[in-house]
Scaffold this motif. Structure first.
Motif: not given
Length: 316
Positions: A30, A34, A36, A39-40, A50-53
């Motif tokens: 991080d 980031s 996000s 993911v983009e 999938k959504e980050p954890e």
């Protein structure tokens, strides 16, 4: 997949420096990029994420935990003890047993039983036990003996969680019933009184040492213990006498001829009876007597062919 994901993450300088991947898992720093943004970035190359954890748990085979100061540190699931300068054999086995999970390969044949212990993909020990000449146990009983010997071999190496690989479907079914205790094991046949005590021994070993065992069936050719119980066929052949002429139910042993010619019982039972009188008689001698038996060779359910036709009449 590993190469594709790595190539996509290297498309930009930020994702290249701020991420690391293993197969389809991505670890994001991080402080550099980031989650996000990562993911983009992936859908641009038709990769779905999938959504980050948050990272709290097992990563790359290691445990990721926070220490007393709140920093993330990697730990093994099992701590490796300090190695002494001098160790005996049992201490060394116990240490090696903590480095990985074991796989036991077991097999049996008419001449021997064998077991192979594999830890971390490396064969650490194997053993072969030759069967006695007067061992008339059913092959399933011998396969079960090989599995128990493999479990004992794993215990000497300090293994408590093992996988058993056997090429016997029957033995795999027996062992799974013992492990799950869903229903009683009910072996049938003459070997029933021999199977139940052996299954009881395996149950005691599991309970006494707190073992976790999984049993599965593998093809015979893929078993690593298969080579321990096989020899060349030429080693087992008996040199036939060229001047000997086999007559009806005749063999190199007169005793084999008499026992087979009385009731025509095949090979196993005449061999058992013949060895009670002549211990040195071989299976090949009895087999030759059976092959030379005219009565046994002449059994044919339809010795005379019949002309084909139709079972019908022209009128009532």
């Amino acid at each position: 997949m590993t190469r594709i994901l790595k190539t996509v993450l290297e498309k930009t300088e930020t994702t290249k420096k701020g991420t690391d991947s293993y197969l389809d898992d991505i670890l994001v720093d991080d402080s550099m990029v980031s989650a996000s943004d990562v993911v983009e970035h992936l859908p641009r190359y038709r990769l779905i994420a999938k959504e980050p954890e948050p990272v709290e748990g097992a990563v790359f085979g290691l445990r990721l935990e926070r220490d007393g100061t709140g920093n993330l540190v990697f730990r093994r699931g099992n701590e490796i003890p300090k190695v002494k300068d001098e160790m005996n054999k049992r201490e060394l086995f116990s240490l090696c047993g903590k480095l990985g999970r074991g796989v036991v390969w077991c097999d049996a044949s008419s001449i021997a039983t064998g077991a192979v212990l594999e830890i971390g993909g490396v064969v650490v020990e194997d053993g072969t036990w030759q069967r006695k000449k007067d061992d008339y146990h059913h092959i399933n009983v011998s396969e079960l003996d090989a599995a128990i010997k493999g479990v004992n071999l794993a215990l000497k190496w300090g293994q408590r969680e093992i996988k058993i690989r056997t090429d016997s479907v029957t033995v795999a079914g027996w062992m799974n019933l013992v492990l799950t205790t869903e229903k009683r094991v009910c072996p049938k046949g003459a070997a029933e009184v021999l199977v139940k005590p052996r299954l009881g021994i395996s149950r005691v070993l599991i309970d006494e040492f707190g073992m976790k065992i999984r049993v599965s069936e593998v093809p015979s050719g893929m078993s690593k213990a298969d080579a321990l119980t096989r020899v060349k066929k030429s080693w087992l052949k008996v040199k036939e006498e060229q001047d000997e002429k086999l007559e009806v139910c005749a063999a190199s042993s007169l005793r084999a001829k008499e026992l087979h010619g009385t009731h025509h019982l095949g090979v196993d039972r005449p061999l058992f009876l013949a060895r009670n009188v002549s211990p040195n008689i071989s299976r090949e001698e009895v087999r030759r007597a059976v092959r030379a038996c005219v009565r046994c060779e002449s059994i044919d359910p339809a010795p005379r062919p019949h002309l084909t036709g139709e079972l019908s009449v022209g009128e009532n």
